[in-house]
Design an enzyme around this catalytic site. Sequence first.
Site, PDB file in Angstrom:
ATOM      1  N   GLU A   1      -2.199  10.115  -0.906  1.00 25.66           N
ATOM      2  CA  GLU A   1      -3.744   9.346  -1.030  1.00 25.66           C
ATOM      3  C   GLU A   1      -3.972   9.100   0.397  1.00 25.66           C
ATOM      4  OE1 GLU A   1      -6.460   6.017  -0.731  1.00 25.66           O
ATOM      5  OE2 GLU A   1      -4.085   6.184   0.039  1.00 25.66           O
ATOM      6  N   GLU A   2      -3.117   9.039   1.183  1.00 26.09           N
ATOM      7  CA  GLU A   2      -3.248   8.201   2.773  1.00 26.09           C
ATOM      8  C   GLU A   2      -4.029   9.299   3.493  1.00 26.09           C
ATOM      9  OE1 GLU A   2      -3.368   5.319   3.186  1.00 26.09           O
ATOM     10  OE2 GLU A   2      -1.841   4.309   2.318  1.00 26.09           O
TER      11      GLU A   2
ATOM     12  N   ASP B   1      -4.367   0.026  -6.172  1.00 25.98           N
ATOM     13  CA  ASP B   1      -4.327   0.284  -4.803  1.00 25.98           C
ATOM     14  C   ASP B   1      -4.880  -0.499  -3.834  1.00 25.98           C
ATOM     15  OD1 ASP B   1      -3.610   1.704  -2.534  1.00 25.98           O
ATOM     16  OD2 ASP B   1      -5.170   3.194  -2.669  1.00 25.98           O
TER      17      ASP B   1
ATOM     18  N   ASP C   1       1.012  -1.165  -0.197  1.00 25.10           N
ATOM     19  CA  ASP C   1      -0.027   0.117  -0.141  1.00 25.10           C
ATOM     20  C   ASP C   1       0.780   1.289   0.012  1.00 25.10           C
ATOM     21  OD1 ASP C   1      -2.238   1.564   0.185  1.00 25.10           O
ATOM     22  OD2 ASP C   1      -2.338   1.404   2.188  1.00 25.10           O
TER      23      ASP C   1
END
Length: 457
Positions: free
Chosen positions: A325-326, A353, A291
């Site tokens: 993104e996180e 993802d 990830d």
Amino acid sequence: MKKYLLPIFFVCSLSIAHGQQQDSLLLRRLATEMLTNSTAYENLRTLTKQIGGRLAGSPQMLKAEKWGEQALKEAGADKVYLQACQVPHWVRGAKEEARIISNRRDFIPPLQVLALGNSVGSDPKGITAPVLEVASFDDLEAKKDQVKGKIVFYNYAFNPTFIKTFYSYGDAVKYRGQGASRAAKYGALAVIVRSMTHSTGNLPHTGAMSYNDSFPRIPALAIGLQDADRLSTRIKTDPSAKVFLRSNSKMLPDVTGHNVIGEITGSEFPDKIITVGGHLDSWDVCEGAHDDGAGCVQSIEILRAFKALGIKPRHTIRVVLFANEENGTRGGKQYAALAKANKEQHVFALESDAGGFTPRGFSLTMSPEQRAKVLSWQSLFLPYGVYDFSEEGGGVDVGQLHAAIGTPMGELLPDSQRYFDIHHAASDVFEAVNKRELELGAVNMGALIYLIDRYGL
């Protein structure tokens, strides 16, 4: 009339069959190239072992961007460039502490916890308070008069009956995202959230949370599953039990990060774009191998393999390593905003993802006619283990593009059974990735990009 239509039918059938045979041969060449000469696994080794966790705003974020530029150049991109965006800068600080305090004289090991991303820290002296366990938001509402001055413990387990484990995640993740503010509304001092995982281990799993600014901001921590069970048992059997916790996280001013972009220029339609990518950032407590280092190196591998085989795509193939993104999705939002502002024409956007595990299918969000066209290629994917095109969906980052300009989108769906064992935990490391599975994901992604480039949607 029918006797004249029959030869036409056979000619069309032969033409379709010949086209599929040609496509099958090309995809076999693509698979052979990737399974023999792929650089994805070694790229992932460099990203994870030499750079490590790559939280937005950190020095490792900048190192990862430089790595991405170099990897795309080495893959043979016609053009490599950066797209700036402002990203949040959250820092964890010193290691979190949590322990049960009791009038009993037995030894209780420290609880395994991690601050949730974007959470505020505690007072430097920490917080000591009784714990109120709740099973759900409905349970919180029923117990709202008991919340003030306590630490609220959301003990909501992953639902084990969902075969596709992302449904379990979608069911439970609201407690991580909204739990702090929902408890702060009634006077909670902090929250502890059962980790979002099916794992049998005790590693805590972090992840992003957010605050409703109508209520105080309170610390939020994730707890490992074994300790969640231990805490639940203890507070039920020991009226004197309290929890001490201390966290040191804080949010600093935004900093500049970048989407890292590499392109193969389209031979017929250079202004029409097919995007494929993953997100370059990861949580700080792990190497971010599944990830989403996996999605990044798979996307780069598609570009490399097309170049190695001399495939000249009709449309521009754009590999995007998305920023942040996180804990903010700022990279995906900026990519979409610029695409809209610049009136770019986007044919399709694909993301990986969901880990580097064995590929099983693709989720797709597009019109029924476009989905039917993709389904007509289903037999071409069967030799490479992909059969499931039933899911609606697409990745978080390409979802921003879909929302902004309506671009059809998809996401690689690997086997999900092991993903949440490592998701956002210290166990998401390079050694958890299987080289063969990683490469098969790239093969199937490359196949879908090739077919959409050739035939359109």
